[in-house]
Design a protein around this motif. Structure first.
Motif, mmCIF file in Angstrom:
data_model
loop_
_atom_site.group_PDB
_atom_site.id
_atom_site.type_symbol
_atom_site.label_atom_id
_atom_site.label_comp_id
_atom_site.label_asym_id
_atom_site.label_seq_id
_atom_site.Cartn_x
_atom_site.Cartn_y
_atom_site.Cartn_z
ATOM 1 N N THR A 67 8.272 9.186 8.009
ATOM 2 C CA THR A 67 8.505 7.828 7.644
ATOM 3 C C THR A 67 6.940 7.120 8.378
ATOM 4 O O THR A 67 6.162 6.541 7.685
ATOM 5 C CB THR A 67 9.449 7.183 7.919
ATOM 6 O OG1 THR A 67 10.488 7.655 7.638
ATOM 7 C CG2 THR A 67 9.565 5.448 7.541
ATOM 8 N N LEU A 71 3.826 6.054 6.348
ATOM 9 C CA LEU A 71 3.402 4.252 6.670
ATOM 10 C C LEU A 71 1.862 3.893 7.392
ATOM 11 O O LEU A 71 1.280 3.416 6.368
ATOM 12 C CB LEU A 71 4.231 3.075 7.686
ATOM 13 C CG LEU A 71 5.581 3.173 6.572
ATOM 14 C CD1 LEU A 71 6.269 2.350 8.435
ATOM 15 C CD2 LEU A 71 5.583 2.364 5.692
ATOM 16 N N GLU A 75 0.098 4.800 3.518
ATOM 17 C CA GLU A 75 0.033 3.262 2.502
ATOM 18 C C GLU A 75 -0.770 2.253 3.412
ATOM 19 O O GLU A 75 -0.515 1.080 3.070
ATOM 20 C CB GLU A 75 1.446 2.368 3.180
ATOM 21 C CG GLU A 75 1.800 3.875 1.926
ATOM 22 C CD GLU A 75 3.445 3.091 1.536
ATOM 23 O OE1 GLU A 75 4.170 2.293 2.243
ATOM 24 O OE2 GLU A 75 4.763 4.119 1.673
ATOM 25 N N TYR A 77 -0.418 1.170 6.315
ATOM 26 C CA TYR A 77 -0.350 -0.112 7.558
ATOM 27 C C TYR A 77 -0.619 0.206 8.986
ATOM 28 O O TYR A 77 -1.343 1.274 8.979
ATOM 29 C CB TYR A 77 1.440 0.169 7.737
ATOM 30 C CG TYR A 77 2.435 -0.032 6.789
ATOM 31 C CD1 TYR A 77 2.705 -1.882 6.659
ATOM 32 C CD2 TYR A 77 2.618 0.504 5.753
ATOM 33 C CE1 TYR A 77 4.508 -1.938 6.250
ATOM 34 C CE2 TYR A 77 3.460 -0.413 4.679
ATOM 35 C CZ TYR A 77 4.209 -1.123 5.012
ATOM 36 O OH TYR A 77 4.592 -1.513 3.949
ATOM 37 N N GLY A 81 2.154 -3.175 12.192
ATOM 38 C CA GLY A 81 2.760 -4.038 10.639
ATOM 39 C C GLY A 81 4.329 -2.590 10.657
ATOM 40 O O GLY A 81 5.516 -3.020 9.550
ATOM 41 N N ALA A 82 3.417 -1.414 10.143
ATOM 42 C CA ALA A 82 4.845 -0.371 10.392
ATOM 43 C C ALA A 82 5.827 -0.567 11.305
ATOM 44 O O ALA A 82 6.871 -0.161 10.923
ATOM 45 C CB ALA A 82 3.794 1.200 10.776
ATOM 46 N N LYS A 84 7.599 -3.256 12.502
ATOM 47 C CA LYS A 84 7.915 -4.386 11.758
ATOM 48 C C LYS A 84 8.505 -4.219 10.092
ATOM 49 O O LYS A 84 9.889 -4.238 10.118
ATOM 50 C CB LYS A 84 6.777 -5.128 11.268
ATOM 51 C CG LYS A 84 7.529 -6.782 10.961
ATOM 52 C CD LYS A 84 6.216 -8.057 10.778
ATOM 53 C CE LYS A 84 7.028 -9.360 10.292
ATOM 54 N NZ LYS A 84 5.467 -10.711 9.907
ATOM 55 N N TYR A 85 7.946 -3.303 9.729
ATOM 56 C CA TYR A 85 9.065 -2.701 8.526
ATOM 57 C C TYR A 85 9.782 -1.913 9.010
ATOM 58 O O TYR A 85 10.959 -2.210 8.167
ATOM 59 C CB TYR A 85 7.546 -2.093 7.520
ATOM 60 C CG TYR A 85 8.008 -1.184 6.817
ATOM 61 C CD1 TYR A 85 8.356 -1.269 5.604
ATOM 62 C CD2 TYR A 85 8.912 -0.237 6.514
ATOM 63 C CE1 TYR A 85 8.751 -0.670 4.032
ATOM 64 C CE2 TYR A 85 9.665 1.348 6.143
ATOM 65 C CZ TYR A 85 8.984 0.390 5.158
ATOM 66 O OH TYR A 85 9.973 1.247 3.456
ATOM 67 N N SER A 88 12.387 -3.915 10.206
ATOM 68 C CA SER A 88 13.426 -5.048 9.448
ATOM 69 C C SER A 88 14.304 -3.941 8.451
ATOM 70 O O SER A 88 15.588 -4.291 7.843
ATOM 71 C CB SER A 88 12.446 -5.326 8.515
ATOM 72 O OG SER A 88 11.423 -4.824 7.509
ATOM 73 N N ARG A 89 13.734 -3.242 7.915
ATOM 74 C CA ARG A 89 14.337 -2.125 7.579
ATOM 75 C C ARG A 89 15.972 -2.048 8.572
ATOM 76 O O ARG A 89 16.765 -1.145 7.667
ATOM 77 C CB ARG A 89 14.007 -0.865 7.111
ATOM 78 C CG ARG A 89 14.353 0.541 6.468
ATOM 79 C CD ARG A 89 13.634 1.503 5.579
ATOM 80 N NE ARG A 89 13.910 2.375 6.926
ATOM 81 C CZ ARG A 89 13.238 3.657 6.649
ATOM 82 N NH1 ARG A 89 12.712 4.578 5.402
ATOM 83 N NH2 ARG A 89 13.740 4.706 7.599
#
Length: 138
Positions: A67, A71, A75, A77, A81-82, A84-85, A88-89
């Motif tokens: 993952t 990210l 993607e 990130y 940012g990764a 934080k993602y 939050s997940r």
């Protein structure tokens, strides 16, 4: 070819097996020093460390690395940012599940939202127009 002379690279591990940093590095084509760096940057990535600080990645660690790699490298990130993602997940996955209770009314739909929405939309459009104008002048 005897049983003892088989090439270790041709042997694939079961998906539930632990992997060393070298095995994971080869499997995912990520250099070992990058994996160690990600351990420092992503607190939720904590492989088991055995004798001599040898890392052993559990299946959930392997998924986390996949993952993170997706990210960051697919993607776009940033590390922040990764992180934080992923945080939050994780919070969403550990949030308590509220059972359906048919005795309670459903939440109101958008028809009953605050009447100030029209003014908010106007203000946002004004800000958008100002930003657009400033960008055109730059």
């Amino acid at each position: 070819m005897t049983k003892d002379s088989t090439n270790k690279d041709n042997i694939s591990k079961d998906s539930g097996a632990f992997r060393t940093i070298g095995e994971l590095s080869k499997e995912l084509n990520i250099k070992p020093h990058i994996l160690r760096y990600w351990e420092d940057q992503f607190g939720m990535l904590q492989p088991l460390k055995r004798a001599g600080s040898r890392r052993h990645y559990r299946p959930e660690d392997v998924e986390m690395v996949k993952t993170i790699n997706r990210l960051l490298n697919e993607e776009g990130y940033t590390i922040k940012g990764a992180r934080k993602y992923l945080t939050s997940r994780k919070n969403r996955q550990t949030a308590p599940v509220v059972p359906d209770n048919q005795d309670q009314p459903a939440l109101p739909m958008a028809a009953t939202v605050n009447k100030d929405n029209g003014q908010i939309v106007k203000d946002l459009k004004m800000v958008r127009d100002k930003l657009s104008s400033a960008l055109n002048q730059a």
